[in-house]
Design a protein around this motif. Structure first.
Motif, mmCIF file in Angstrom:
data_model
loop_
_atom_site.group_PDB
_atom_site.id
_atom_site.type_symbol
_atom_site.label_atom_id
_atom_site.label_comp_id
_atom_site.label_asym_id
_atom_site.label_seq_id
_atom_site.Cartn_x
_atom_site.Cartn_y
_atom_site.Cartn_z
ATOM 1 N N GLU A 1 -5.074 12.739 -1.195
ATOM 2 C CA GLU A 1 -4.103 11.697 -1.333
ATOM 3 C C GLU A 1 -4.561 10.595 -2.438
ATOM 4 O O GLU A 1 -5.780 10.405 -2.670
ATOM 5 C CB GLU A 1 -4.192 10.898 0.089
ATOM 6 C CG GLU A 1 -3.506 9.548 -0.112
ATOM 7 C CD GLU A 1 -4.038 8.385 0.903
ATOM 8 O OE1 GLU A 1 -3.490 7.552 1.184
ATOM 9 O OE2 GLU A 1 -5.480 8.538 0.671
ATOM 10 N N ALA B 1 0.788 -1.175 -0.146
ATOM 11 C CA ALA B 1 0.035 0.139 -0.056
ATOM 12 C C ALA B 1 0.962 1.322 -0.011
ATOM 13 O O ALA B 1 1.782 1.326 0.916
ATOM 14 C CB ALA B 1 -0.984 0.031 1.334
ATOM 15 N N THR B 2 0.856 2.207 -1.106
ATOM 16 C CA THR B 2 1.247 3.292 -1.208
ATOM 17 C C THR B 2 0.509 4.582 -1.192
ATOM 18 O O THR B 2 -0.265 4.666 -1.863
ATOM 19 C CB THR B 2 2.398 3.242 -2.403
ATOM 20 O OG1 THR B 2 3.265 2.126 -2.440
ATOM 21 C CG2 THR B 2 3.205 4.496 -2.715
ATOM 22 N N SER B 3 0.817 5.637 -0.340
ATOM 23 C CA SER B 3 0.069 6.622 -0.306
ATOM 24 C C SER B 3 0.721 7.632 -0.654
ATOM 25 O O SER B 3 2.326 7.784 -0.416
ATOM 26 C CB SER B 3 -0.386 7.093 1.231
ATOM 27 O OG SER B 3 -1.377 6.181 1.680
ATOM 28 N N ASN C 1 -3.985 6.593 -2.850
ATOM 29 C CA ASN C 1 -3.541 5.259 -2.275
ATOM 30 C C ASN C 1 -3.474 4.072 -3.086
ATOM 31 O O ASN C 1 -4.684 3.728 -3.837
ATOM 32 C CB ASN C 1 -4.356 4.807 -1.131
ATOM 33 C CG ASN C 1 -3.856 3.748 -0.189
ATOM 34 O OD1 ASN C 1 -4.425 2.539 -0.395
ATOM 35 N ND2 ASN C 1 -2.974 4.010 0.595
ATOM 36 N N ASP C 2 -2.414 3.525 -3.701
ATOM 37 C CA ASP C 2 -2.122 2.638 -4.500
ATOM 38 C C ASP C 2 -2.039 1.178 -3.741
ATOM 39 O O ASP C 2 -0.938 1.038 -3.081
ATOM 40 C CB ASP C 2 -1.153 2.758 -5.590
ATOM 41 C CG ASP C 2 -0.934 1.755 -6.597
ATOM 42 O OD1 ASP C 2 -1.803 0.810 -6.694
ATOM 43 O OD2 ASP C 2 -0.165 2.075 -7.259
ATOM 44 N N CYS C 3 -3.261 0.236 -3.628
ATOM 45 C CA CYS C 3 -3.043 -0.912 -3.034
ATOM 46 C C CYS C 3 -2.862 -2.057 -4.174
ATOM 47 O O CYS C 3 -3.522 -2.244 -4.921
ATOM 48 C CB CYS C 3 -4.207 -1.180 -2.164
ATOM 49 S SG CYS C 3 -4.399 -0.347 -0.923
ATOM 50 N N TRP D 1 -14.022 9.319 -0.540
ATOM 51 C CA TRP D 1 -13.393 8.524 -1.178
ATOM 52 C C TRP D 1 -14.139 7.947 -2.655
ATOM 53 O O TRP D 1 -15.058 7.912 -2.472
ATOM 54 C CB TRP D 1 -12.748 7.297 -0.484
ATOM 55 C CG TRP D 1 -12.009 7.792 0.952
ATOM 56 C CD1 TRP D 1 -10.556 7.587 0.884
ATOM 57 C CD2 TRP D 1 -12.401 7.948 2.162
ATOM 58 N NE1 TRP D 1 -10.294 8.057 1.906
ATOM 59 C CE2 TRP D 1 -11.294 8.086 2.996
ATOM 60 C CE3 TRP D 1 -13.763 8.047 2.718
ATOM 61 C CZ2 TRP D 1 -11.626 8.562 4.305
ATOM 62 C CZ3 TRP D 1 -13.803 7.995 4.023
ATOM 63 C CH2 TRP D 1 -12.635 8.476 5.082
#
Length: 204
Positions: A177, A98-100, A179-181, A136
């Motif tokens: 933000e 997970a990258t924010s 967020n790439d999961c 979101w």
């Protein structure tokens, strides 16, 4: 497409291949609901037990092209990047990366750039900074993994990444933000419950 490229065959030492064992996919059912518990916000009950397996890696770096577009910044512009490896707290197996990504003008000089952002994480901090209530949206895509992602998730050759890309918006619509999961496309599938409309379309 060659079977090896589809993840069906795995090269073995001294030549040849072996058939890759099939795995029944576990389903993550995404609801149109954002939940909250004592740890903060979460987005599906299936992933709720997962925890960060190590402290997040927090650094400044260039925004990838697709992320830059969502954040409203130029590709390559400096953004705050928060990388986490999520997994089962019992067996410590990584199941999700997970990258924010957060805009620099929002995060610089704030607790958002700290390794430990406190109870509730960055979403509680964003609301405390006056950006709430947060909203979101998300899309589901597939992509080829990088070498580092293949290693981190122990992916067989040819197995794609299943990606949930979630965008966090402020109450006034500002993107706060992305967020790439990422998870194994062989191990996981995404499910949705379909709701029947109460109305009818004109002419039908």
């Amino acid at each position: 497409m060659e079977p090896a490229a589809e993840g069906m065959l795995t090269p073995v030492l001294r030549g040849g291949t072996k058939v890759q064992e099939g795995h029944e996919r576990d389903r993550i059912t995404r609801a149109r609901t954002v939940y909250r518990d004592e740890r903060g916000y979460y987005f599906d009950p299936a992933a709720r037990p997962w925890v960060a397996l190590r402290p997040p890696i927090v650094h400044w770096g260039p925004a990838p092209y697709d992320v830059a577009h969502a954040l409203g910044v130029e590709p390559g512009a400096e953004v705050l990047i928060r990388d986490r490896v999520m997994g089962d707290p019992q067996n410590r197996e990584p199941v999700q990366l997970a990258t924010s990504y957060l805009p620099a003008d929002l995060a610089r000089g704030t607790i958002l750039a700290e390794t430990d952002t406190g109870p509730g994480g960055i979403y509680d901090r964003l609301e405390e900074m006056g950006h709430g209530p947060l909203r979101w949206s998300e899309v589901v895509v597939a992509s080829a993994p990088s070498e580092a992602e293949t290693e981190a998730l122990s992916l067989a050759p040819g197995v794609p990444l299943l990606r949930l890309i979630r965008t966090t918006h402020s109450a006034d619509g500002q993107v706060l933000e992305v967020n790439d999961c990422r998870m194994s496309g062989e191990r996981w599938e995404i499910g949705y419950e379909l709701l029947r409309s109460s109305g009818t379309e004109s002419g039908r």
